[in-house]
Design a protein around this motif. Sequence first.
Motif, mmCIF file in Angstrom:
data_model
loop_
_atom_site.group_PDB
_atom_site.id
_atom_site.type_symbol
_atom_site.label_atom_id
_atom_site.label_comp_id
_atom_site.label_asym_id
_atom_site.label_seq_id
_atom_site.Cartn_x
_atom_site.Cartn_y
_atom_site.Cartn_z
ATOM 1 N N ALA A 99 42.951 37.578 22.279
ATOM 2 C CA ALA A 99 41.748 38.290 21.834
ATOM 3 C C ALA A 99 41.271 39.278 22.888
ATOM 4 N N ASN A 100 41.540 38.966 24.163
ATOM 5 C CA ASN A 100 41.161 39.864 25.261
ATOM 6 C C ASN A 100 42.268 40.851 25.621
ATOM 7 N N GLY A 101 43.326 40.887 24.806
ATOM 8 C CA GLY A 101 44.418 41.817 25.052
ATOM 9 C C GLY A 101 45.269 41.459 26.258
ATOM 10 N N GLN A 102 45.366 40.165 26.582
ATOM 11 C CA GLN A 102 46.141 39.711 27.738
ATOM 12 C C GLN A 102 47.211 38.719 27.316
ATOM 13 N N LEU A 103 48.299 38.716 28.067
ATOM 14 C CA LEU A 103 49.312 37.681 27.893
ATOM 15 C C LEU A 103 48.900 36.456 28.717
ATOM 16 N N PRO A 104 49.001 35.261 28.149
ATOM 17 C CA PRO A 104 48.571 34.057 28.884
ATOM 18 C C PRO A 104 49.605 33.603 29.905
ATOM 19 N N LEU A 105 49.884 34.463 30.865
ATOM 20 C CA LEU A 105 50.890 34.137 31.870
ATOM 21 C C LEU A 105 50.394 33.087 32.862
ATOM 22 N N TRP A 106 49.106 33.126 33.171
ATOM 23 C CA TRP A 106 48.556 32.283 34.236
ATOM 24 C C TRP A 106 47.286 31.605 33.737
ATOM 25 N N ASN A 107 47.187 30.299 33.955
ATOM 26 C CA ASN A 107 46.003 29.556 33.567
ATOM 27 C C ASN A 107 45.126 29.331 34.796
ATOM 28 N N PRO A 108 43.989 29.996 34.891
ATOM 29 C CA PRO A 108 43.153 29.874 36.089
ATOM 30 C C PRO A 108 42.189 28.688 36.049
ATOM 31 N N TYR A 109 42.200 27.901 34.969
ATOM 32 C CA TYR A 109 41.178 26.882 34.769
ATOM 33 C C TYR A 109 41.582 25.499 35.273
ATOM 34 N N LEU A 140 42.749 23.410 38.547
ATOM 35 C CA LEU A 140 42.847 23.465 40.007
ATOM 36 C C LEU A 140 42.717 24.920 40.458
ATOM 37 N N ALA A 141 43.658 25.393 41.274
ATOM 38 C CA ALA A 141 43.607 26.782 41.735
ATOM 39 C C ALA A 141 44.381 27.711 40.816
ATOM 40 N N GLY A 142 44.751 27.206 39.662
ATOM 41 C CA GLY A 142 45.536 27.986 38.720
ATOM 42 C C GLY A 142 46.981 27.528 38.702
ATOM 43 N N GLN A 143 47.657 27.783 37.598
ATOM 44 C CA GLN A 143 49.067 27.399 37.461
ATOM 45 C C GLN A 143 49.728 28.258 36.394
ATOM 46 N N PRO A 144 51.070 28.362 36.425
ATOM 47 C CA PRO A 144 51.770 29.112 35.371
ATOM 48 C C PRO A 144 51.511 28.487 34.012
ATOM 49 N N PHE A 145 51.304 29.334 33.034
ATOM 50 C CA PHE A 145 51.034 28.809 31.686
ATOM 51 C C PHE A 145 52.165 29.133 30.719
#
Length: 410
Positions: free
Chosen positions: A82-92, A94-99
């Motif tokens: 919806a925000n025009g982004q690919l969900p490559l990285w999940n920032p939610y 810990l400090a983030g991780q590959p999604f």
Amino acid sequence: MHNPITRQDLVAAFILLLFPLLLFWSVTLGDKTLLPVDNLFAYEPWLSYRADLGVGLPQNQLLSDLILENYPWKNFIQESLANGQLPLWNPYILAGQPFLANGQHSAYYPFSLIFYFLPLSKAYGWFTVSQLWLAGLAMYIFLRTLRARRLGALIGGLTYSLSSFFIVSVVFTMIIAAAVWLPLILAVIEMIVRKQEDKGLTGYSPIPYIAAGVVALGLQTLAGHVEMTYYTLLVSAFYALCRLLILWRNQATPRFALRLAVWLWVMVFLGVGLGAVQLIPMYEVVSQNFRGNSATLAQVRDWALPIRRLATFLIPNFFGSSAHHSYFDVVTWQWHALTLNAQGQVNPLCPHCTSWDTKTSVEAGAYLGILPLMLAMLAIVQGVRSGVWGQKFVITHHARCGFVIRNGYL
């Protein structure tokens, strides 16, 4: 796959859709959701508000993965797109991780489009119905490829799609999506070998069937469950080996069997290649996983289903049900609550048990149903009465029953 599609086939396809839809009508056409929202109240911060809202213990605590993992994954994909982004990285986390590299979200799986266009509260129900329908269709096609009658193929399709394995796994969308495609891959293998049997000592081009197998295997790998991909390849390899050995024996020459073996390897290579967009990043992420080498081979083997679990092929809730919180005592012929101890008192250490065995009803779902078991027993009785058991056999086919005795063989 060997005959044109008829009106009877379309009716069978409709029935294969109707049964899952009736089973899950409340979470598709009705006002309920497949999401086990009550499971949230077993964890903070929802746990603190459970008494105020009048929420009890979760009805089935084994469903928590759907609301704690899969739902956040699908929601994150929706928000990113919806925000025009690919969900490559999940920032939610810990400090983030590959999604996107973690394949269990099934983002590349074509039928996941359901989650991108429907509210998630309804998408899970419709996704489940779509996959159970595909599973039934795939098994129907496989059995028709084996020249079973339409009624037999329909019963086989319903048995496969509504087996306890699928039903207890609907909360693991990647598992049911990956298991759908095995019968279709087996049907492709059967047709590739069958065409060669029909041609005799002349060759033919199996490319159209190879293409169908590539697509089916590619979709299977994109479902995002590597373990199921491994099982699919293992079963398919065993089936292909058996059919090629029979072909070799019937034609008394290894030439065509070896030729088809090469084509089947090409099918596997290209099919897995279609899923490489998911498999390669997943392999890179898994190689960095903290669980690597955390379990010994002996421990992994201990996690296998014990022999005693064979009882659940006949009595599905013999070791208890996570949905009904009870087990069937074959000695007293009564149902007993899993929450009670040996003295009949509520067990304070297990206020909401799901099983009294080492495996839960979800992990060990293996029940097929009353009708399939009765038909299997009938087949054994018929085989004994006709005296065909114990004879040497080669697989050929008959328009009525699927097999024919030829040259002294069954």
